[in-house]
Write an enzyme that holds these catalytic residues in place. Structure first.
Site, PDB file in Angstrom:
ATOM      1  N   GLU A 193       6.833  40.693 -23.369  1.00 55.00           N
ATOM      2  CA  GLU A 193       6.293  39.627 -24.223  1.00 55.00           C
ATOM      3  C   GLU A 193       4.928  40.038 -24.769  1.00 55.00           C
ATOM      4  OE1 GLU A 193       6.331  35.942 -22.020  1.00 55.00           O
ATOM      5  OE2 GLU A 193       8.422  36.238 -21.497  1.00 55.00           O
ATOM      6  N   HIS A 240       8.816  31.677 -24.741  1.00 57.85           N
ATOM      7  CA  HIS A 240       8.293  31.329 -23.407  1.00 57.85           C
ATOM      8  C   HIS A 240       7.678  29.924 -23.414  1.00 57.85           C
ATOM      9  CE1 HIS A 240       6.537  33.098 -19.430  1.00 57.85           C
ATOM     10  NE2 HIS A 240       6.773  31.789 -19.320  1.00 57.85           N
ATOM     11  N   ALA A 261      13.263  32.362 -16.393  1.00 54.89           N
ATOM     12  CA  ALA A 261      12.444  32.791 -15.243  1.00 54.89           C
ATOM     13  C   ALA A 261      11.396  33.803 -15.708  1.00 54.89           C
ATOM     14  CB  ALA A 261      13.347  33.350 -14.155  1.00 54.89           C
ATOM     15  N   ARG A 262      11.717  35.076 -15.631  1.00 59.96           N
ATOM     16  CA  ARG A 262      10.819  36.110 -16.133  1.00 59.96           C
ATOM     17  C   ARG A 262      11.671  37.190 -16.793  1.00 59.96           C
ATOM     18  NH1 ARG A 262       7.296  32.999 -15.870  1.00 59.96           N
ATOM     19  NH2 ARG A 262       5.318  33.112 -14.737  1.00 59.96           N
TER      20      ARG A 262
HETATM   21  C1  8YV Z   1       3.696  28.892 -18.151  1.00 59.49           C
HETATM   22  C2  8YV Z   1       5.463  29.843 -16.550  1.00 59.49           C
HETATM   23  O1  8YV Z   1       3.812  28.536 -19.459  1.00 59.49           O
HETATM   24  O2  8YV Z   1       4.591  28.530 -14.824  1.00 59.49           O
HETATM   25  C3  8YV Z   1       5.138  29.569 -15.136  1.00 59.49           C
HETATM   26  O3  8YV Z   1       5.427  30.435 -14.293  1.00 59.49           O
HETATM   27  O4  8YV Z   1       6.070  30.798 -16.874  1.00 59.49           O
HETATM   28  C4  8YV Z   1       5.070  28.891 -17.614  1.00 59.49           C
HETATM   29  O5  8YV Z   1       5.276  27.607 -17.153  1.00 59.49           O
HETATM   30  C5  8YV Z   1       2.845  30.056 -18.140  1.00 59.49           C
HETATM   31  O6  8YV Z   1       3.036  30.905 -17.089  1.00 59.49           O
HETATM   32  C6  8YV Z   1       1.396  29.596 -18.246  1.00 59.49           C
HETATM   33  O7  8YV Z   1       0.468  30.536 -17.810  1.00 59.49           O
END
Ligand code: 8YV
Length: 327
Positions: A269, A287, A239-240
């Site tokens: 990150e 990620h 997720a995050r």
């Molecule tokens: C992306 C992600 O790689 O979609 C999301 O929220 O974390 C990932 O799929 C990334 O954010 C691309 O900007």
């Protein structure tokens, strides 16, 4: 004259071609993220922005773009990099890229579960290092995934897609909702049983995070929560990063209060807590939840479609997060 759009990173040709057909497109010329100064200067005078999670879109960025800015079409489903209320206050629409990356991200959550429980990267390192000993019945014993209890924290699109895959492994599904439990206490789509966070922490063999990053979910799993898990449990995060207090996670792993972790996202990150690197019971990925060739094209097309809807067709973008600005 075509509307002006800034694309902050190089995307697949199919996406760039679609953007060029419709817009006067400015593309970051470097194969790296723009510095904040470069981004603020490139955003000036744009009608639309197509940023990635690496760009912070706050009041300053919106003001740098100027009063002509109508839409920020994020290239991600998560939008914690965007201050949506600040955009709404300026009448700027914000969109994301849901659905197209759901299955791809769920696949990776399963890959992390299997990798950490069955010690896949560790075994690979042993083979490559030339230290495959003779076969031994006690060597590299991992933990079963099948028929274990999967505790999902948050059960949105990706959480349900993980649940669907886990059901195929005969796993028992429980979840802590990002909100209230449904009537009857069972998610009607996945069949997962809705429990409190504490109950999920105490019962799960695998914990998988599927909540957005908000002020409320920041450090949702800290020292107190990680003290409630089974010592044999594995934590999976696609997720995050900041949903987990990384320092508390390292301490839980040090104290053997968790069996391991499979992490695709990190608190700061691209830095990774040194206490995670070098542990065999932690699988680390940079990620890459949505990083397949097909899905990255689909995400780019979706972001472009949102821009085209508003800037070319004058319609509400399909994935608008603040439609009130268009009312
Ligand atoms: C992306 C992600 O790689 O979609 C999301 O929220 O974390 C990932 O799929 C990334 O954010 C691309 O900007």
């Amino acid at each position: 004259m075509k509307p002006k759009v800034l694309l902050t990173r190089r995307l697949p040709a199919k996406v760039v071609d679609l953007l060029k057909e419709n817009f006067e497109l400015s593309v970051n010329p470097y194969d790296r993220a723009l510095t904040r100064e470069e981004f603020l200067s490139a955003a000036r005078g744009m009608d639309g922005l197509l940023p990635l999670l690496t760009e912070r879109i706050d009041g300053e960025a919106l003001d740098a773009a100027g009063p002509g800015l109508k839409i920020v079409a994020n290239h991600a489903v998560g939008f914690n990099n965007i201050d949506v209320p600040a955009a709404t206050a300026r009448g700027v629409a914000v969109t994301n890229t849901p659905d197209v990356l759901t299955d791809t991200t769920a696949d990776l959550a399963l890959a992390l579960m299997l990798a950490v429980a069955r010690r896949v990267p560790e075994g690979d390192r042993i083979c490559r290092g030339g230290s495959f000993p003779e076969w031994n019945p006690q060597f590299m014993l991992g933990a079963d995934v099948h028929h274990k209890t999967l505790g999902l924290i948050g059960l949105g699109r990706v959480g349900r897609a993980v649940a669907k895959r886990a059901a195929g492994f005969g796993m028992k599904l429980i979840y802590a909702p990002h909100g209230e439990c449904p009537q009857g206490g069972v998610d009607p789509v996945s069949g997962a049983k809705c429990l409190s966070l504490d109950e999920v922490l105490a019962q799960a063999d695998f914990l998988s995070l599927h909540v957005p990053l908000t002020e409320e979910t920041h450090h949702l799993l800290g020292a107190a929560e990680l003290a409630k898990t089974k010592p044999s449990a594995f934590l999976i995060n696609t997720a995050r990063g900041p949903v987990v207090d990384e320092q508390a996670l390292v301490e839980a792993l040090d104290a053997n209060r968790l069996a391991g972790a499979g992490l695709d996202v990190f608190e700061n990150e691209p830095q990774i807590h040194p206490g995670l690197v070098g542990r065999d019971n932690v699988v680390l990925l940079p990620h890459v939840g949505s990083a397949t060739a097909e899905t990255r094209i689909a995400m780019g097309i979706k972001a472009a479609t949102n821009l085209i809807a508003l800037l070319i067709k004058g319609e509400e973008p399909p994935d608008c997060l603040n439609p009130q600005v268009l009312a």
